[in-house]
Design an enzyme around this catalytic site. Structure first.
Site, PDB file in Angstrom:
ATOM      1  N   THR A   1      88.047 -15.548 -38.651  1.00 56.46           N
ATOM      2  CA  THR A   1      86.913 -15.748 -39.562  1.00 56.46           C
ATOM      3  C   THR A   1      87.438 -15.534 -40.980  1.00 56.46           C
ATOM      4  O   THR A   1      87.924 -16.460 -41.609  1.00 56.46           O
ATOM      5  CB  THR A   1      85.755 -14.788 -39.244  1.00 56.46           C
ATOM      6  OG1 THR A   1      86.234 -13.453 -39.190  1.00 56.46           O
ATOM      7  CG2 THR A   1      85.115 -15.148 -37.919  1.00 56.46           C
TER       8      THR A   1
ATOM      9  N   LYS B   1      91.280 -10.893 -33.518  1.00 54.66           N
ATOM     10  CA  LYS B   1      90.746 -11.304 -34.820  1.00 54.66           C
ATOM     11  C   LYS B   1      89.881 -10.176 -35.360  1.00 54.66           C
ATOM     12  O   LYS B   1      89.370  -9.349 -34.603  1.00 54.66           O
ATOM     13  CB  LYS B   1      89.947 -12.596 -34.738  1.00 54.66           C
ATOM     14  CG  LYS B   1      88.665 -12.572 -33.964  1.00 54.66           C
ATOM     15  CD  LYS B   1      87.454 -11.985 -34.643  1.00 54.66           C
ATOM     16  CE  LYS B   1      87.208 -12.563 -36.017  1.00 54.66           C
ATOM     17  NZ  LYS B   1      85.984 -11.869 -36.600  1.00 54.66           N
TER      18      LYS B   1
ATOM     19  N   THR C   1      83.699  -9.351 -36.585  1.00 61.60           N
ATOM     20  CA  THR C   1      83.876  -8.589 -35.364  1.00 61.60           C
ATOM     21  C   THR C   1      85.324  -8.532 -34.942  1.00 61.60           C
ATOM     22  O   THR C   1      86.111  -9.376 -35.307  1.00 61.60           O
ATOM     23  CB  THR C   1      83.048  -9.312 -34.279  1.00 61.60           C
ATOM     24  OG1 THR C   1      81.697  -9.094 -34.580  1.00 61.60           O
ATOM     25  CG2 THR C   1      83.380  -8.827 -32.889  1.00 61.60           C
TER      26      THR C   1
ATOM     27  N   GLU D   1      90.114  -6.732 -45.044  1.00 61.49           N
ATOM     28  CA  GLU D   1      89.734  -7.351 -46.299  1.00 61.49           C
ATOM     29  C   GLU D   1      89.555  -6.366 -47.416  1.00 61.49           C
ATOM     30  O   GLU D   1      88.924  -5.332 -47.250  1.00 61.49           O
ATOM     31  CB  GLU D   1      88.396  -8.024 -46.128  1.00 61.49           C
ATOM     32  CG  GLU D   1      88.580  -9.377 -45.585  1.00 61.49           C
ATOM     33  CD  GLU D   1      87.266 -10.047 -45.495  1.00 61.49           C
ATOM     34  OE1 GLU D   1      86.360  -9.648 -46.231  1.00 61.49           O
ATOM     35  OE2 GLU D   1      87.167 -10.955 -44.688  1.00 61.49           O
TER      36      GLU D   1
ATOM     37  N   ASN E   1      81.793  -7.848 -49.461  1.00 61.14           N
ATOM     38  CA  ASN E   1      80.646  -7.527 -48.613  1.00 61.14           C
ATOM     39  C   ASN E   1      79.311  -7.611 -49.336  1.00 61.14           C
ATOM     40  O   ASN E   1      78.260  -7.438 -48.721  1.00 61.14           O
ATOM     41  CB  ASN E   1      80.838  -6.145 -47.984  1.00 61.14           C
ATOM     42  CG  ASN E   1      81.885  -6.203 -46.899  1.00 61.14           C
ATOM     43  OD1 ASN E   1      81.672  -6.831 -45.868  1.00 61.14           O
ATOM     44  ND2 ASN E   1      83.030  -5.586 -47.147  1.00 61.14           N
TER      45      ASN E   1
ATOM     46  N   THR F   1      74.130 -15.387 -46.907  1.00 63.49           N
ATOM     47  CA  THR F   1      72.784 -15.721 -47.409  1.00 63.49           C
ATOM     48  C   THR F   1      72.791 -16.176 -48.853  1.00 63.49           C
ATOM     49  O   THR F   1      72.403 -15.473 -49.744  1.00 63.49           O
ATOM     50  CB  THR F   1      71.805 -14.545 -47.309  1.00 63.49           C
ATOM     51  OG1 THR F   1      72.257 -13.470 -48.120  1.00 63.49           O
ATOM     52  CG2 THR F   1      71.651 -14.143 -45.872  1.00 63.49           C
TER      53      THR F   1
END
Lengths: 383, 383
Positions: free
Chosen positions: B146, B168, B179, B259, B378, B383
């Site tokens: 991802t 991952k 996840t 990240e 984050n 959205t």
């Protein structure tokens, strides 16, 4: 509006030179009686600062005649030498006030792992005694500030008696383990046992439900002193209500001044099987960095809320949870609810409501968002 | 070096169109036997995604013949409709492979609260079956990425048998509850009970000790499948050792790709009364935002470490703790130790050593620092 709102108290705030900024750094609050009943609650952290070790022992008798508070150094992890500094602080204040050292509570806040400079601190304590005034509340509230941008004070008068207080800190949002220190005074006449019970109930519903960043200080102290100067002996329930209001007022002032925060977030958990369950859920959400960064980003990311709820051991059906953000029920039955486009996260105040559908208990926990400014303040400061 | 390193496995990674980026998003790993023994561990979060609900039930028989993994959507908090999608995913793969749907594990990762587009997903599953290859490991590892910047793969060969795997995620550092998904394959011949025991021991010492940001996913899955194709039946202890090495290799790859992280931090707790105590202390420190921001700021702030240790219920004397950062014992006997100026926090790897002086147990927990980039990733995403 402060620790001198109630009769029988004098206070002072002076500059001893502990802070490089040259701002006031030593505060003193004195209870002139006739009563000297007192109670206190302290951090539950097992690694405690020297002033906490001292004050926790000396409050056991249920009395306190004065409290010395210094900013500019936490006197934490400073060993026997640091404890001796706390002791001498109490002794110097006691000598000048004509009381015993064990009647003097001590609080410290600032950087940890460094000794306080007694050559500055102890003359500062003497200067504070000389500066005591029945109008000294604001000076005292100012002298305990560290990274606070405003002083925090509150008071309530009920019938013939008053509760007033001051606070410093911002949960644990302030850099380098800055601390929450709170002094509350009242001229009501109550036993130390009643004061202790009232203080524990009031703090459990206010300061204990404020979780800025999940980090627990080594120096946190909430001290309550009663002079009895009003002559009034209120009902304990009535007193607890007023005390809780003052604590709540101060707690929300701390929340509003939390460093680096863009949002003040109330997490309401409703229809819980017990108040403990509601608190458990609220605390889990308040500790989620993913949730807190989402609020900073004005993202009504209810999935992050449910994921935090799922780490709690409260009673609920994981497939039957509702979540509202600012009154918009964005999650219904653990699935998509009203459109997230209806949620406006521009205002500073945010309310998250979590419906556990498992009972009729409720509780609210307050926190802040996690922002760039938080990271900056807490990474760029100190050493 | 991946899920196809062991004999008896084929894999594929294809583009179904679930991701706006147009990158590969459906992976498939098939066990061609002769054995189909399998075991899995899942997130302990009570709010779980639909693929976890499906896979947790279907693995109970102790076998799995295939696993379908999709990125581009977590299928979490999507209700009965989302569960039906997981079910149809397994059915489509099973039909094309000529096996039963309950033999197909399903994993999903990506945004939560949104249904997957079956019109893209199901043809993608069919395409993955068509693309299966004994050299498909890297394609599969790529298709589950991802926000990962690199694919994560590892393998160990011991005697005549091999353990290989792919992963991952980055703890929970990735945005929007991304996840950790891990698939491990082996051609050793072991019972599902032995696989289960080995997997639980291996994950408890590796993935379970990785805490990037304290947030727990709704989708985490670690699946182990054994083909028995090597004909070797190794000793369970020997197998567990190799499996643990592969898990540890993958866990540290996740840590390295977390990240927004500038530092990879190993928190070693030594001389603890029990391994549980050592873990408890490590986890408390790993969850301290104040500690994590200090490391980001290259500040060897040992006071924040002690304050976190103090929130643990491990056995220790709060006045007798030692702490080293990168080998410099900056805290001795809970007071000032060697000069913090000796600590160099420029390198990416940081080791914190906490000596509890209470026994001879030890454990290491891994975490990352808390950075501006973490907050950015984050808060700005989704959205």
């Amino acid at each position: 509006m402060s620790v001198t709102a109630a009769q029988g108290f004098r206070a002072a705030g002076v500059t001893a030179g502990l802070k490089d900024s040259g701002k006031p750094d030593v505060a003193l609050v004195v209870n002139d009686g006739p009563s000297s009943a007192a109670a206190a609650v302290f951090t539950s952290n097992r690694c405690q600062a020297n002033p906490v070790i001292w004050s926790r022992e000396t409050i056991k008798g249920g009395t306190a005649r004065a409290v010395v508070l210094n900013s500019g150094g936490a006197n934490c992890y400073t060993g026997a030498e640091g404890f001796a500094t706390t002791h001498r602080t109490a002794e110097v204040a006691a000598e000048r006030l004509g009381i015993g050292a064990v009647d003097v509570q001590v609080c410290s806040t600032g950087l940890i792992g460094r000794l306080l400079d007694e050559d500055k601190l102890l003359p500062g304590v003497e200067a504070a005694v000389a500066a005591l005034s029945a109008e000294g509340g604001t000076d005292a509230a100012t002298a305990i500030m560290t990274t606070d941008t405003v002083s925090k004070q509150a008071a309530r008068s009920v019938g013939g008696w008053t509760v007033g207080g001051m606070a410093k800190g911002a949960g644990m949002l302030a850099p380098a383990l800055a601390t929450m220190l709170v002094v509350i005074t009242t001229d009501a006449d109550l036993s130390s046992a009643d004061l202790d019970a009232a203080l524990r109930r009031a703090t459990a519903r206010t300061f204990d439900r404020l979780d800025s960043d999940g980090c627990q200080s080594t120096n946190d102290t909430v001290l309550l002193m009663a002079s009895g100067a009003s002559g009034a002996s209120p009902d304990v329930e009535e007193f607890t209500t007023a005390l809780t209001e003052v604590c709540q007022d101060l707690a929300l002032q701390l929340l509003a001044d939390a460093e680096g925060a863009d949002h003040e977030i109330a997490i309401e958990t409703i229809n819980a099987a017990s108040e403990a369950d509601a608190l458990s859920v609220g605390r889990e959400v308040a500790r989620s960095n993913l949730f807190k960064t989402a609020i900073f980003g004005k993202d009504p990311n209810w999935g992050r809320i449910l994921a935090s709820v799922g780490t709690s051991d409260a009673v609920f059906d994981p497939a039957d949870l509702d979540v509202a953000i600012n009154g918009v029920w964005v999650c219904r039955d653990s699935g998509v609810g009203e459109s997230i486009d209806l949620v406006d996260l521009t205002p500073r105040h945010v309310t998250v409501t979590i419906d556990l559908k498992s009972g009729d208990a409720a509780a609210t926990v307050w926190t802040n968002d996690l922002t760039h400014a938080y990271v900056h303040e807490n990474s760029a400061y100190s050493t």
